[in-house]
Design a protein around this motif. Structure first.
Motif, PDB file in Angstrom:
ATOM      1  N   MET A   1     -81.402  17.731  49.989  1.00 14.69           N
ATOM      2  CA  MET A   1     -82.706  17.960  50.611  1.00 14.69           C
ATOM      3  C   MET A   1     -83.525  16.675  50.660  1.00 14.69           C
ATOM      4  O   MET A   1     -84.233  16.400  51.636  1.00 14.69           O
ATOM      5  N   LEU A   2     -83.414  15.881  49.609  1.00 13.79           N
ATOM      6  CA  LEU A   2     -84.116  14.593  49.590  1.00 13.79           C
ATOM      7  C   LEU A   2     -83.604  13.674  50.695  1.00 13.79           C
ATOM      8  O   LEU A   2     -84.388  13.008  51.375  1.00 13.79           O
ATOM      9  N   LEU A   3     -82.289  13.655  50.877  1.00 12.90           N
ATOM     10  CA  LEU A   3     -81.699  12.825  51.928  1.00 12.90           C
ATOM     11  C   LEU A   3     -82.109  13.325  53.307  1.00 12.90           C
ATOM     12  O   LEU A   3     -82.405  12.521  54.208  1.00 12.90           O
ATOM     13  N   TYR A   4     -82.125  14.624  53.485  1.00 15.66           N
ATOM     14  CA  TYR A   4     -82.523  15.197  54.772  1.00 15.66           C
ATOM     15  C   TYR A   4     -83.969  14.816  55.087  1.00 15.66           C
ATOM     16  O   TYR A   4     -84.294  14.417  56.210  1.00 15.66           O
ATOM     17  N   THR A   5     -84.845  14.932  54.086  1.00 12.93           N
ATOM     18  CA  THR A   5     -86.257  14.606  54.285  1.00 12.93           C
ATOM     19  C   THR A   5     -86.444  13.131  54.603  1.00 12.93           C
ATOM     20  O   THR A   5     -87.243  12.754  55.466  1.00 12.93           O
ATOM     21  N   TYR A   6     -85.672  12.278  53.906  1.00 14.75           N
ATOM     22  CA  TYR A   6     -85.733  10.835  54.194  1.00 14.75           C
ATOM     23  C   TYR A   6     -85.368  10.560  55.647  1.00 14.75           C
ATOM     24  O   TYR A   6     -86.035   9.782  56.341  1.00 14.75           O
ATOM     25  N   LEU A   7     -84.321  11.233  56.133  1.00 15.12           N
ATOM     26  CA  LEU A   7     -83.877  11.022  57.506  1.00 15.12           C
ATOM     27  C   LEU A   7     -84.923  11.474  58.523  1.00 15.12           C
ATOM     28  O   LEU A   7     -85.030  10.888  59.600  1.00 15.12           O
ATOM     29  N   CYS A   8     -85.697  12.506  58.170  1.00 18.05           N
ATOM     30  CA  CYS A   8     -86.764  12.966  59.075  1.00 18.05           C
ATOM     31  C   CYS A   8     -87.720  11.828  59.411  1.00 18.05           C
ATOM     32  O   CYS A   8     -88.090  11.620  60.577  1.00 18.05           O
ATOM     33  N   PHE A   9     -88.112  11.087  58.379  1.00 20.74           N
ATOM     34  CA  PHE A   9     -89.072   9.996  58.583  1.00 20.74           C
ATOM     35  C   PHE A   9     -88.388   8.733  59.094  1.00 20.74           C
ATOM     36  O   PHE A   9     -88.985   7.941  59.814  1.00 20.74           O
ATOM     37  N   ARG A  10     -87.120   8.551  58.725  1.00 19.28           N
ATOM     38  CA  ARG A  10     -86.374   7.385  59.204  1.00 19.28           C
ATOM     39  C   ARG A  10     -86.193   7.461  60.718  1.00 19.28           C
ATOM     40  O   ARG A  10     -86.394   6.480  61.434  1.00 19.28           O
ATOM     41  N   ILE A  11     -85.845   8.635  61.220  1.00 18.23           N
ATOM     42  CA  ILE A  11     -85.653   8.809  62.664  1.00 18.23           C
ATOM     43  C   ILE A  11     -86.958   8.585  63.407  1.00 18.23           C
ATOM     44  O   ILE A  11     -86.974   8.063  64.518  1.00 18.23           O
TER      45      ILE A  11
END
Length: 428
Positions: A1-11
């Motif tokens: 979930m942490l990785l998914y959330t990071y990707l939200c802002f990275r994209i």
């Protein structure tokens, strides 16, 4: 979930699809992993053939819906599609956990709304026709709210819904979309005093009917959305300040007029004073969040069903208890990521109508999330607002899908404009 959330802002920080394609695919993989783990746990704790089939259909939907939408609309926003898919997946899991008898019904509503989701961008391509119907949106919205006021079923002190042929509707969920459409259409050509005055009169009519229905959560959402849209259209801070001052005064008046508002405020200030009565819901919510800690009790490890109306207004408490506070914070951050993506596209819009439309829906979405999460954590008094895509409720799901389909239309228009600009530059 942490990785998914990071990707939200990275994209969000990468401008082109080609550069973030890997991140987008990784997001899809994480969604499937999270849902698959939950799928296995649900079947382990509560196996039945119906549950197995329902979850299997949901998994198929989660895999193919974003792919099909991207194929049909290649210029759509991947951030919004992925995050919407994630929130729907979380909603499927929580409804299966908290109200399994409603799981099939909820999935059926999502399927019906998804069919509508594919056709809405086609309709909103005809921008001029949409703008011309501005007074229709306002009048239909007022009529629907008035019918709810007169014939609506009272729930927790407010007239929220009515039933037709066995189907229950909450009109305010759809009227908020009509309201955004009205304000965007009204102010798309001009934001002069005349347009502001006309829009204010209709906005006041919407809010006053909601106040009379004692649906003050919806009234507050309408009020905030209108103020922000007025400010974006006119650029005048005076409208914003005047509106907030008027809203503060209206809140005081509402507190003295409505008994159930005074109850909610007193419960918010000190729920422990009546822990077995009026403060039971919020105290159980706080117990659930505290019990879950950082890493949660695990799916089926907590007691979220002890919270009244947990599958609707207090679903975030159940998430915090069983998935943990880290996961719950990430869910809130995903909501913020969706808002940022919507507002980014709003700023890139060339025409005022699409700009106001996207901004209005963006504020509508994030403020609804704020009211939900703030209410269950005792940050603000509870307003009885659902968490979009996650909470149980047909009207809430359908209206959320319609809102995001409209936003996708704006995103596609922005990307088409950017592509045209790049092609023109390359030719030059």
């Amino acid at each position: 979930m942490l990785l998914y959330t990071y990707l939200c802002f990275r994209i969000n920080t990468i401008s082109t699809y080609k550069k973030n394609k890997g991140h987008v695919i990784a997001q899809k993989v994480f969604i499937m992993l999270i849902f698959a783990v939950c799928y296995a746990l649900i079947l382990y704790h509560n196996f039945s053939l119906i549950t197995f089939l329902c979850l299997a259909l949901e998994l198929i939907y989660l895999i193919f819906f974003p792919v099909l939408f991207k194929v049909i609309y290649p210029e759509s926003s991947d951030v919004i599609t992925n995050n919407m898919t994630f929130m729907l997946a979380l909603g499927f899991v929580m409804i299966e956990r908290l109200a399994p008898h409603n799981a099939i019904k909820q999935f059926g509503i999502v399927m019906a709304g998804s069919v509508l989701f594919f056709f809405i961008p086609v309709f909103f391509r005809k921008k001029e026709a949409v703008i011309k119907a501005k007074y229709v949106y306002a009048i239909v919205g007022i009529i629907l709210l008035a019918i709810t006021l007169v014939l609506g079923r009272t729930s927790f002190g407010a007239n929220l819904s009515f039933t037709i042929a066995g189907l229950t509707f909450q009109p305010s969920e759809f009227v908020k979309i009509l309201f955004v459409l009205f304000v965007a259409s009204m102010l798309s050509k001009s934001s002069g005093f005349k347009e502001i005055l006309i829009s204010a009169i209709f906005a006041f009519a919407h809010v006053i009917i909601l106040v009379l229905s004692t649906d003050l959560g919806a009234a507050l959402i309408f009020f905030i959305v209108y103020l922000i849209m007025i400010y974006i259209a006119s650029g005048k801070v005076v409208y914003l300040l005047t509106g907030f001052a008027a809203g503060a005064g209206a809140s005081v008046v509402a507190y003295h007029l409505f008994a159930h508002i005074r109850v909610r405020v007193s419960v918010w200030l000190n729920p422990w004073a009546d822990i077995d009565g009026k403060g039971y819901q919020i105290t159980q919510s706080l117990f659930a969040i505290g019990t879950g800690g950082w890493f949660g009790m695990g799916l089926y490890g907590g007691l979220p069903t002890s919270i009244p109306v947990v599958s609707k207004d207090f679903v975030f408490s159940a998430i915090a208890e069983e998935f943990g506070l880290i996961f719950a914070i990430c869910v809130a951050l995903v909501c913020v990521s969706i808002f940022l993506e919507i507002m980014k596209n709003a700023t890139l819009c060339k025409d005022m109508f699409n700009k106001l439309l996207a901004a209005g829906i963006g504020v509508l979405y994030i403020f609804q999330c704020f009211l939900t999460i703030g209410g269950v954590t005792k940050f603000i008094p509870s307003t009885g607002v659902t968490l979009p895509f996650v909470s149980y409720g047909g009207s809430s799901i359908l209206s959320s899908l319609i809102m995001f389909a409209i936003v996708q239309t704006v995103c596609m228009k922005v990307r088409e404009d950017i592509n045209e600009k790049e092609i023109r530059k390359s030719k030059e």
